[in-house]
Design a protein around this motif. Structure first.
Motif: not given
Length: 133
Positions: A10-15
Motif C-alpha cells: 500500500g501507499n504511505f497513507y495505508e502503511q
C-alpha cells in the motif's frame, strides 16, 4: 519489509494506518496547540475543529488518502494561506514541538516516522515568513 520482516504493501497513507492514524496525529497536535500562547492566536475560530479538519484533509491527501482537501479547497497554497500570520522561528519551533509530540504518540515504525517527520520539518521551515518577534 516491516521491522518484523513482513511485507509492507500500500501507499504511505495505508502503511501508517490510514484515516485513524492521521486523525489521532491531528487531534493530539491540536490538543497542544490549544494551550500554546504563541500558536493559539493564529487560529481565528473559537473552536479549533475547522483547522483540525483542514489539516487532517491536507495530510491525508498529501500522503495518498482521500482527495477531499483538493475537492473542497483547491490547491493547498500553503505559503499563501499562512501569509496573514506572523510565522517566525519561534512559532515554527513550537509547531514542530507539538507535531513531534503528536507523532511520537503514533509510535510508527522508524522508516515511516522518519519519512513523515522529514516532510513536517521541511513544511514548517517553508512557512516561516518573518524573523521578527
Amino acid at each position: 519489509m516491516s521491522a518484523g520482516g513482513e511485507s509492507v504493501q500500500g501507499n504511505f497513507y495505508e502503511q501508517v494506518g490510514g484515516h485513524d492514524a492521521f486523525r489521532r496525529l491531528v487531534e493530539a497536535f491540536y490538543r497542544e496547540v490549544a494551550e500554546d500562547e504563541v500558536l493559539r492566536p493564529m487560529y481565528p475560530e473559537q473552536d479549533l475543529g475547522p483547522a483540525s479538519d483542514r489539516l487532517l484533509m491536507f495530510l491525508e491527501q498529501y500522503w495518498g488518502g482521500p482527495t477531499t482537501y483538493g475537492e473542497l479547497r483547491g490547491h493547498p497554497r500553503l505559503r499563501m494561506r499562512h501569509a496573514p500570520f506572523k510565522v517566525n522561528p519561534e512559532a515554527r519551533d513550537r509547531w514542530l514541538a507539538h507535531m513531534r509530540s503528536a507523532l511520537d504518540g503514533l509510535a510508527l515504525p522508524p522508516l515511516q516516522d522518519a519519512t513523515l517527520w522529514s516532510y513536517l520539518e521541511r513544511a514548517a521551515h517553508a512557512m516561516v515568513n518573518t524573523f521578527e518577534d
